[in-house]
Design a protein around this motif. Structure first.
Motif, PDB file in Angstrom:
ATOM      1  N   ASP B 193     -15.946  -6.899   1.104  1.00  0.00           N
ATOM      2  CA  ASP B 193     -15.403  -5.671   0.172  1.00  0.00           C
ATOM      3  C   ASP B 193     -14.065  -6.054   0.093  1.00  0.00           C
ATOM      4  N   PRO B 194     -13.414  -6.172  -1.326  1.00  0.00           N
ATOM      5  CA  PRO B 194     -12.178  -6.465  -1.287  1.00  0.00           C
ATOM      6  C   PRO B 194     -11.101  -5.299  -0.882  1.00  0.00           C
ATOM      7  N   GLY B 195     -11.823  -4.098  -0.447  1.00  0.00           N
ATOM      8  CA  GLY B 195     -11.093  -3.041   0.012  1.00  0.00           C
ATOM      9  C   GLY B 195     -10.594  -3.074   1.282  1.00  0.00           C
ATOM     10  N   VAL B 196     -11.371  -4.047   2.058  1.00  0.00           N
ATOM     11  CA  VAL B 196     -11.007  -4.464   3.625  1.00  0.00           C
ATOM     12  C   VAL B 196      -9.765  -4.946   3.871  1.00  0.00           C
ATOM     13  N   SER B 197      -8.812  -4.233   4.536  1.00  0.00           N
ATOM     14  CA  SER B 197      -7.411  -4.794   4.692  1.00  0.00           C
ATOM     15  C   SER B 197      -7.597  -5.753   6.131  1.00  0.00           C
ATOM     16  N   VAL B 198      -7.231  -6.966   5.739  1.00  0.00           N
ATOM     17  CA  VAL B 198      -6.927  -7.781   7.079  1.00  0.00           C
ATOM     18  C   VAL B 198      -5.606  -8.356   7.465  1.00  0.00           C
ATOM     19  N   SER B 199      -5.319  -8.158   8.750  1.00  0.00           N
ATOM     20  CA  SER B 199      -4.020  -8.651   9.271  1.00  0.00           C
ATOM     21  C   SER B 199      -4.587  -9.800  10.284  1.00  0.00           C
ATOM     22  N   HIS B 232      -9.668 -13.554  -0.636  1.00  0.00           N
ATOM     23  CA  HIS B 232      -9.712 -12.218  -0.230  1.00  0.00           C
ATOM     24  C   HIS B 232      -8.034 -11.874  -0.506  1.00  0.00           C
ATOM     25  N   GLN B 233      -7.693 -10.965  -1.223  1.00  0.00           N
ATOM     26  CA  GLN B 233      -6.148 -10.712  -1.491  1.00  0.00           C
ATOM     27  C   GLN B 233      -5.490  -9.662  -0.369  1.00  0.00           C
ATOM     28  N   ASN B 234      -6.370  -8.715  -0.108  1.00  0.00           N
ATOM     29  CA  ASN B 234      -5.928  -7.648   0.869  1.00  0.00           C
ATOM     30  C   ASN B 234      -5.554  -8.257   2.242  1.00  0.00           C
ATOM     31  N   VAL B 235      -4.749  -9.083   2.520  1.00  0.00           N
ATOM     32  CA  VAL B 235      -4.362  -9.711   3.675  1.00  0.00           C
ATOM     33  C   VAL B 235      -2.831  -9.589   3.975  1.00  0.00           C
ATOM     34  N   GLU B 236      -2.427  -9.450   5.215  1.00  0.00           N
ATOM     35  CA  GLU B 236      -1.029  -9.610   5.551  1.00  0.00           C
ATOM     36  C   GLU B 236      -0.839 -10.426   6.877  1.00  0.00           C
ATOM     37  N   VAL B 237       0.153 -11.064   6.982  1.00  0.00           N
ATOM     38  CA  VAL B 237       0.304 -12.119   8.129  1.00  0.00           C
ATOM     39  C   VAL B 237       1.143 -11.677   8.784  1.00  0.00           C
ATOM     40  N   VAL B 238       0.928 -10.968  10.206  1.00  0.00           N
ATOM     41  CA  VAL B 238       1.916 -10.917  11.191  1.00  0.00           C
ATOM     42  C   VAL B 238       2.248 -12.044  12.229  1.00  0.00           C
ATOM     43  N   VAL B 239       3.505 -12.428  12.259  1.00  0.00           N
ATOM     44  CA  VAL B 239       4.051 -13.736  12.921  1.00  0.00           C
ATOM     45  C   VAL B 239       4.930 -13.158  14.163  1.00  0.00           C
ATOM     46  N   VAL B 240       4.204 -13.026  15.340  1.00  0.00           N
ATOM     47  CA  VAL B 240       5.030 -12.857  16.347  1.00  0.00           C
ATOM     48  C   VAL B 240       5.656 -14.079  17.082  1.00  0.00           C
ATOM     49  N   GLY B 285      -3.820  -3.672   9.070  1.00  0.00           N
ATOM     50  CA  GLY B 285      -5.230  -4.016   8.579  1.00  0.00           C
ATOM     51  C   GLY B 285      -6.378  -3.295   9.285  1.00  0.00           C
ATOM     52  N   ASP B 286      -7.467  -3.134   8.575  1.00  0.00           N
ATOM     53  CA  ASP B 286      -8.594  -2.581   9.169  1.00  0.00           C
ATOM     54  C   ASP B 286      -9.488  -3.618  10.174  1.00  0.00           C
ATOM     55  N   VAL B 287      -8.986  -4.854   9.791  1.00  0.00           N
ATOM     56  CA  VAL B 287      -9.479  -6.015  10.730  1.00  0.00           C
ATOM     57  C   VAL B 287      -8.275  -6.702  11.115  1.00  0.00           C
ATOM     58  N   LEU B 288      -8.412  -7.016  12.528  1.00  0.00           N
ATOM     59  CA  LEU B 288      -7.213  -7.996  13.099  1.00  0.00           C
ATOM     60  C   LEU B 288      -7.884  -9.134  13.278  1.00  0.00           C
ATOM     61  N   VAL B 289      -7.196 -10.223  12.951  1.00  0.00           N
ATOM     62  CA  VAL B 289      -7.747 -11.645  13.189  1.00  0.00           C
ATOM     63  C   VAL B 289      -6.594 -12.307  13.916  1.00  0.00           C
ATOM     64  N   LEU B 290      -6.915 -12.670  15.206  1.00  0.00           N
ATOM     65  CA  LEU B 290      -6.061 -13.461  16.214  1.00  0.00           C
ATOM     66  C   LEU B 290      -6.191 -14.817  15.677  1.00  0.00           C
ATOM     67  N   LEU B 291      -4.995 -15.582  15.422  1.00  0.00           N
ATOM     68  CA  LEU B 291      -5.136 -17.023  14.911  1.00  0.00           C
ATOM     69  C   LEU B 291      -4.032 -17.627  15.718  1.00  0.00           C
ATOM     70  N   ASN B 292      -4.355 -18.892  16.368  1.00  0.00           N
ATOM     71  CA  ASN B 292      -3.391 -19.638  17.045  1.00  0.00           C
ATOM     72  C   ASN B 292      -2.563 -20.284  15.866  1.00  0.00           C
ATOM     73  N   ASP B 293      -1.250 -20.639  16.216  1.00  0.00           N
ATOM     74  CA  ASP B 293      -0.361 -21.232  15.043  1.00  0.00           C
ATOM     75  C   ASP B 293      -0.969 -22.639  15.081  1.00  0.00           C
ATOM     76  N   ASP B 294      -1.518 -23.547  16.001  1.00  0.00           N
ATOM     77  CA  ASP B 294      -2.174 -24.796  15.717  1.00  0.00           C
ATOM     78  C   ASP B 294      -3.399 -24.871  15.112  1.00  0.00           C
ATOM     79  N   THR B 295      -3.718 -24.287  14.025  1.00  0.00           N
ATOM     80  CA  THR B 295      -4.998 -24.080  13.352  1.00  0.00           C
ATOM     81  C   THR B 295      -4.715 -24.523  12.011  1.00  0.00           C
ATOM     82  N   ARG B 381     -12.822  -5.524  14.353  1.00  0.00           N
ATOM     83  CA  ARG B 381     -12.354  -4.158  13.685  1.00  0.00           C
ATOM     84  C   ARG B 381     -11.248  -3.581  14.584  1.00  0.00           C
ATOM     85  N   ARG B 382     -10.287  -2.902  13.993  1.00  0.00           N
ATOM     86  CA  ARG B 382      -9.213  -2.406  14.614  1.00  0.00           C
ATOM     87  C   ARG B 382      -9.756  -1.245  15.669  1.00  0.00           C
ATOM     88  N   ASP B 383     -10.922  -0.477  15.359  1.00  0.00           N
ATOM     89  CA  ASP B 383     -11.352   0.330  16.000  1.00  0.00           C
ATOM     90  C   ASP B 383     -12.040  -0.093  17.462  1.00  0.00           C
TER      91      ASP B 383
END
Lengths: 113, 466
Positions: B193-199, B232-240, B285-295, B381-383
């Motif tokens: 669903d394009p409405g799902v926001s992903v971080s 998917h356009q509804n994406v933000e990138v949180v870099v810690v 985001g409604d959904v959180l994606v944990l992603l290593n930087d070496d990917t 999912r965030r919940d």
């Protein structure tokens, strides 16, 4: 949104909440494991207790049988029949022993000669 | 008196079986293939398992190949995997009332009628139980779909595909079902669903290294590929990022991700869990994606593939097929069991397996439930993330993903590994390969104990080809 963000008070509270939830879930898991271990140990203990009870019953039964046998033996020894029998069989047995040892001595002398 | 079990034999045509099922008055029906040889007390064992506790409406058991000692070990109930392949096969015990409630056997599905029935029954079953004892020997692998040794695409492929498609529609899952002829398994392509926001949450210190002969700043290429290979356009990138991260790396990230970038500075000693947790606090985001930087995202639509299954409420966590730079498997799902020599009790399945040599195992071709997902690439999912309290910060380096997976499953969710979502993971290029520290192992064992048997990988570890 672009640019740096600082850890605000609200974020700090949410962070602490996240940690607290993690700890609560972890504690719950540890508790569940402890309970499961307790249940397992209780079941082992109750099994062992059953074994112990059965062994005690068995020992009691054996003791009772032994007591019964001892009483019967004592009754036999103290009975008149036994005493009369002994008075007849006792001397006869002594005579028989002497005859057996005399005949053994005679056999030994004849072998030497 | 009502008989506990009526036996219904499935042949290549579902018609007779449909009639037999419709007239059954017993509490249970035992479906089995006409070539199965059952052990004498098979029905009794299945009925005892159904009685519980907990009570179950569906019970299946392991089998063996006729004339061989080889056990056909089946995974515990895995609804996602079942859509890809019928791993249950026969015999299977079903509660008659439920069979009737879902409309019985639909003979128009022909050879796939049993499969269709099980898809409908398992959707509503109170429990689906797997008995690990061998109760039957048969002529082939589980095969409700493919009677008499025929390939499934020759007899019932379209019907089986229709059965899966019907289930997805009933469950409100927006997806298309395809059939992989070579592997004889389904493939499900879900639409996100394009409405799902992903971080995307990416911890980094901005390191550089060489991959495929070229120098790269890992986090920049991770972000670039992640955004380039999704529609998917509804994406933000949180870099810690650590305070030592070079400013030019941050500038390049801004040029790659633009307005979608959120930078969070991290000034404490390395703690992967804490970095991810802090990232999640700044993620919208409604959904959180944990992603290593070496990917590096590899397959087109990787993000849609990774995130879309989370629409099912009981799917709590998804993970990707991770590949080393040489194409061997870096992650094919977590496996938690008593370890073989020189291995850990929590390990990556198919680690270093080369899919390009020989026949690819079905495990690597189908989506499937797994004991755990690596945090190198995991979507939640965030919940669910908030329900489990994120990552355990007491595990700063190792096994935080194992703990997370246990938590997700302990709260009644499934962890699903996705065969069609491919991401390169240049593991340990940005830090030394971590060794499990005794205190971390002890911390995980204190919570979750030592695993004995993995519910989803009941067969031995495969040997790496290389």
């Amino acid at each position: 949104m672009n640019g740096h963000v600082q850890e605000s008070d609200a974020a700090d509270v949410r962070h602490r909440l996240l940690r607290a939830v993690d700890r609560a879930l972890g504690a719950e898991a540890e508790l569940a494991r402890s309970r499961a271990n307790n249940a397992r140990l209780n079941s082992v203990i109750s099994g062992l207790r059953g074994d112990l009870d059965r062994a005690a019953d068995q020992a009691q039964r054996l003791q009772a049988a032994r007591d019964r046998d001892a009483a019967q033996l004592a009754a036999v020894y103290s009975s008149q029949t036994w005493r009369v029998g002994r008075s007849i069989v006792g001397p006869a047995a002594r005579v028989a022993r002497r005859v057996r040892s005399a005949s053994a001595r005679a056999t030994a002398v004849s072998r030497r000669s | 008196m009502t008989q506990p079990v009526a036996t219904v034999v499935l042949g290549s045509d579902g018609t007779d079986a449909a009639a037999a099922l419709a007239t059954a008055t017993s509490e249970f029906v035992l479906l089995h293939d006409h070539r199965d040889v059952l052990v004498p007390d098979a029905a009794a064992q299945l009925v005892a398992a159904a009685a519980g506790p907990p009570a179950a409406d569906v019970v299946y058991a392991d089998g063996s190949l006729a004339g061989h000692d080889r056990r056909i070990a089946k995974p515990d109930w895995s609804p996602e995997r079942y859509r890809f392949e019928d791993f249950i096969g026969t015999p299977v015990l079903l509660r008659t009332d439920l069979v009737r409630d879902v409309g019985g056997l639909h003979a128009d599905f022909g050879a796939a009628a049993g499969y269709d029935l099980l898809l409908r029954v398992t959707e509503r079953a109170r429990g689906v139980v797997h008995l690990t004892s061998v109760l039957s020997s048969g002529a082939d692998r589980p095969r409700v779909l493919a009677p008499d040794g025929l390939r499934r695409d020759e007899v019932g492929d379209s019907a089986a595909r229709r059965a899966v498609g019907d289930q997805l529609r009933r469950l409100g899952i927006d997806a298309a079902v395809e059939f992989e002829h070579d592997a004889q398994v389904h493939r499900i392509v879900r639409r996100l669903d394009p409405g799902v926001s992903v971080s995307l949450i990416i911890p980094t210190r901005g390191q550089a290294g060489v991959v495929w002969g070229e120098e790269r700043v890992f986090v920049v290429e991770a972000v670039r590929s992640a955004l380039a290979r999704t529609a998917h356009q509804n994406v933000e990138v949180v870099v810690v990022h650590d305070a030592v991260t070079p400013p030019e790396v941050l500038a390049e990230l801004e040029s790659v991700a633009g307005e979608r970038l959120v930078l969070v500075e991290y000034g404490r000693p390395f703690n992967f869990s804490e970095k991810c947790n802090i990232g999640s606090l700044h993620a919208g985001g409604d959904v959180l994606v944990l992603l290593n930087d070496d990917t590096e995202a590899h397959s087109a639509g990787w993000l849609e593939t990774l995130v879309a299954p989370l629409v099912e409420p009981d799917v709590g966590m998804t993970g990707a097929k991770l590949l080393f730079d040489d194409g061997t498997i870096q992650f094919g799902g977590h496996l938690y069991s008593e370890p073989p020599p020189r291995k850990r009790q929590w390990r990556h399945h198919y680690h270093r397996f080369d899919p390009s040599v020989g026949r690819t195992p079905r495990d690597l071709l189908v989506n499937r439930e797994t004991s755990g997902i690596t945090a190198a690439c995991a979507a939640l999912r965030r919940d669910v993330w908030e329900t489990v309290g994120g990552l355990n910060e007491g595990l700063p380096v190792n096994y935080n993903d194992v703990d997370l997976s246990y938590k997700v499953r302990a709260t009644g969710h499934r962890a699903v590994w996705l065969a069609g979502c491919e991401v390169y993971h240049f593991e340990s290029r940005t830090r030394e390969k971590p060794q499990g520290r005794p205190e971390e192992i002890a911390a995980v064992e204190r919570r979750w104990g030592r695993p004995v048997r993995d519910p989803y990988f009941p067969w031995p570890d495969p040997q790496p080809v290389r």
